[in-house]
Design a protein around this motif. Sequence first.
Motif, mmCIF file in Angstrom:
data_model
loop_
_atom_site.group_PDB
_atom_site.id
_atom_site.type_symbol
_atom_site.label_atom_id
_atom_site.label_comp_id
_atom_site.label_asym_id
_atom_site.label_seq_id
_atom_site.Cartn_x
_atom_site.Cartn_y
_atom_site.Cartn_z
ATOM 1 N N TRP A 18 0.830 -1.210 0.000
ATOM 2 C CA TRP A 18 0.000 0.000 0.000
ATOM 3 C C TRP A 18 0.857 1.249 0.000
ATOM 4 O O TRP A 18 0.551 2.220 -0.707
ATOM 5 C CB TRP A 18 -0.920 0.018 1.211
ATOM 6 C CG TRP A 18 -1.899 -1.110 1.279
ATOM 7 C CD1 TRP A 18 -2.338 -1.898 0.252
ATOM 8 C CD2 TRP A 18 -2.564 -1.587 2.444
ATOM 9 N NE1 TRP A 18 -3.236 -2.834 0.712
ATOM 10 C CE2 TRP A 18 -3.394 -2.659 2.058
ATOM 11 C CE3 TRP A 18 -2.540 -1.212 3.783
ATOM 12 C CZ2 TRP A 18 -4.186 -3.339 2.959
ATOM 13 C CZ3 TRP A 18 -3.330 -1.895 4.680
ATOM 14 C CH2 TRP A 18 -4.147 -2.958 4.264
ATOM 15 N N PHE A 19 1.925 1.237 0.798
ATOM 16 C CA PHE A 19 2.794 2.408 0.879
ATOM 17 C C PHE A 19 3.338 2.765 -0.499
ATOM 18 O O PHE A 19 3.421 3.944 -0.857
ATOM 19 C CB PHE A 19 3.952 2.160 1.855
ATOM 20 C CG PHE A 19 4.870 3.334 2.006
ATOM 21 C CD1 PHE A 19 4.524 4.404 2.815
ATOM 22 C CD2 PHE A 19 6.087 3.373 1.331
ATOM 23 C CE1 PHE A 19 5.364 5.503 2.954
ATOM 24 C CE2 PHE A 19 6.936 4.461 1.460
ATOM 25 C CZ PHE A 19 6.568 5.523 2.274
ATOM 26 N N LEU A 88 12.407 2.310 0.964
ATOM 27 C CA LEU A 88 11.528 2.627 -0.162
ATOM 28 C C LEU A 88 11.509 4.108 -0.511
ATOM 29 O O LEU A 88 11.373 4.486 -1.676
ATOM 30 C CB LEU A 88 10.093 2.165 0.128
ATOM 31 C CG LEU A 88 9.882 0.667 0.225
ATOM 32 C CD1 LEU A 88 8.468 0.366 0.712
ATOM 33 C CD2 LEU A 88 10.129 0.004 -1.127
ATOM 34 N N ASP A 89 11.612 4.955 0.514
ATOM 35 C CA ASP A 89 11.523 6.400 0.304
ATOM 36 C C ASP A 89 12.356 7.097 1.370
ATOM 37 O O ASP A 89 11.875 7.351 2.478
ATOM 38 C CB ASP A 89 10.059 6.846 0.360
ATOM 39 C CG ASP A 89 9.861 8.320 0.049
ATOM 40 O OD1 ASP A 89 10.840 9.093 0.084
ATOM 41 O OD2 ASP A 89 8.703 8.704 -0.222
ATOM 42 N N ASP A 91 13.403 10.132 1.614
ATOM 43 C CA ASP A 91 12.877 11.438 2.020
ATOM 44 C C ASP A 91 11.786 11.262 3.074
ATOM 45 O O ASP A 91 11.736 11.997 4.056
ATOM 46 C CB ASP A 91 12.309 12.207 0.826
ATOM 47 C CG ASP A 91 13.389 12.689 -0.122
ATOM 48 O OD1 ASP A 91 14.565 12.793 0.294
ATOM 49 O OD2 ASP A 91 13.063 12.955 -1.293
ATOM 50 N N PHE A 92 10.909 10.288 2.869
ATOM 51 C CA PHE A 92 9.858 9.991 3.842
ATOM 52 C C PHE A 92 10.499 9.598 5.173
ATOM 53 O O PHE A 92 10.090 10.072 6.228
ATOM 54 C CB PHE A 92 8.956 8.859 3.333
ATOM 55 C CG PHE A 92 7.863 8.469 4.288
ATOM 56 C CD1 PHE A 92 6.632 9.106 4.246
ATOM 57 C CD2 PHE A 92 8.058 7.457 5.218
ATOM 58 C CE1 PHE A 92 5.616 8.757 5.124
ATOM 59 C CE2 PHE A 92 7.052 7.092 6.100
ATOM 60 C CZ PHE A 92 5.833 7.748 6.055
ATOM 61 N N GLY A 93 11.514 8.734 5.105
ATOM 62 C CA GLY A 93 12.203 8.284 6.313
ATOM 63 C C GLY A 93 12.843 9.428 7.072
ATOM 64 O O GLY A 93 12.763 9.495 8.302
ATOM 65 N N GLN A 94 13.460 10.340 6.344
ATOM 66 C CA GLN A 94 14.099 11.497 6.981
ATOM 67 C C GLN A 94 13.051 12.386 7.645
ATOM 68 O O GLN A 94 13.220 12.815 8.785
ATOM 69 C CB GLN A 94 14.891 12.292 5.950
ATOM 70 C CG GLN A 94 15.626 13.479 6.537
ATOM 71 C CD GLN A 94 16.439 14.232 5.510
ATOM 72 O OE1 GLN A 94 16.578 13.811 4.359
ATOM 73 N NE2 GLN A 94 16.974 15.366 5.907
ATOM 74 N N LYS A 95 11.957 12.666 6.932
ATOM 75 C CA LYS A 95 10.882 13.492 7.500
ATOM 76 C C LYS A 95 10.262 12.803 8.714
ATOM 77 O O LYS A 95 9.937 13.455 9.707
ATOM 78 C CB LYS A 95 9.809 13.766 6.456
ATOM 79 C CG LYS A 95 10.238 14.725 5.378
ATOM 80 C CD LYS A 95 9.154 14.886 4.326
ATOM 81 C CE LYS A 95 9.660 15.648 3.137
ATOM 82 N NZ LYS A 95 8.690 15.677 2.033
#
Length: 135
Positions: A18-19, A88-89, A91-95
């Motif tokens: 889903w992500f 997977l992402d 940028d998402f992980g950093q945010k």
Amino acid sequence: MNHSHLSPEVEFRYLITWFREFSEYERSDFMEILIQWLLKPNEIYMNGMTESSQKPTIFYCRMKLFKEWSLKWPDQLRSRLIDKLNELDSDFGQKLNENLEARLEQVDDVQSKEVESIQNGMTELTVEQAVAAEE
């Protein structure tokens, strides 16, 4: 299809799938839900997401399943989820890490103020006791 018999591992794989499909807007909403889950797994609130008289969105249904499923997930699955989302992402992980750190700092600030308030109350009580003893 009845999802109540799925293992946590299968549920985990669904969430990862889903992500990958989430829009940027959905990832932003998911981040807030994820932070809540990481801080208080039993208290996930889906802000602004309600089941109205209209048909619920696919995203809403998925988040509702995540909320139900994640209650029974073992702790190591929590770490794996964060690692996989970072993979997977990035940028998402950093945010996510930045938002989580900020939220933890807020919690620490509130707890510090509560402790300080209790200490001040105890000091005032001690002063009052000393004054009463002198009288």
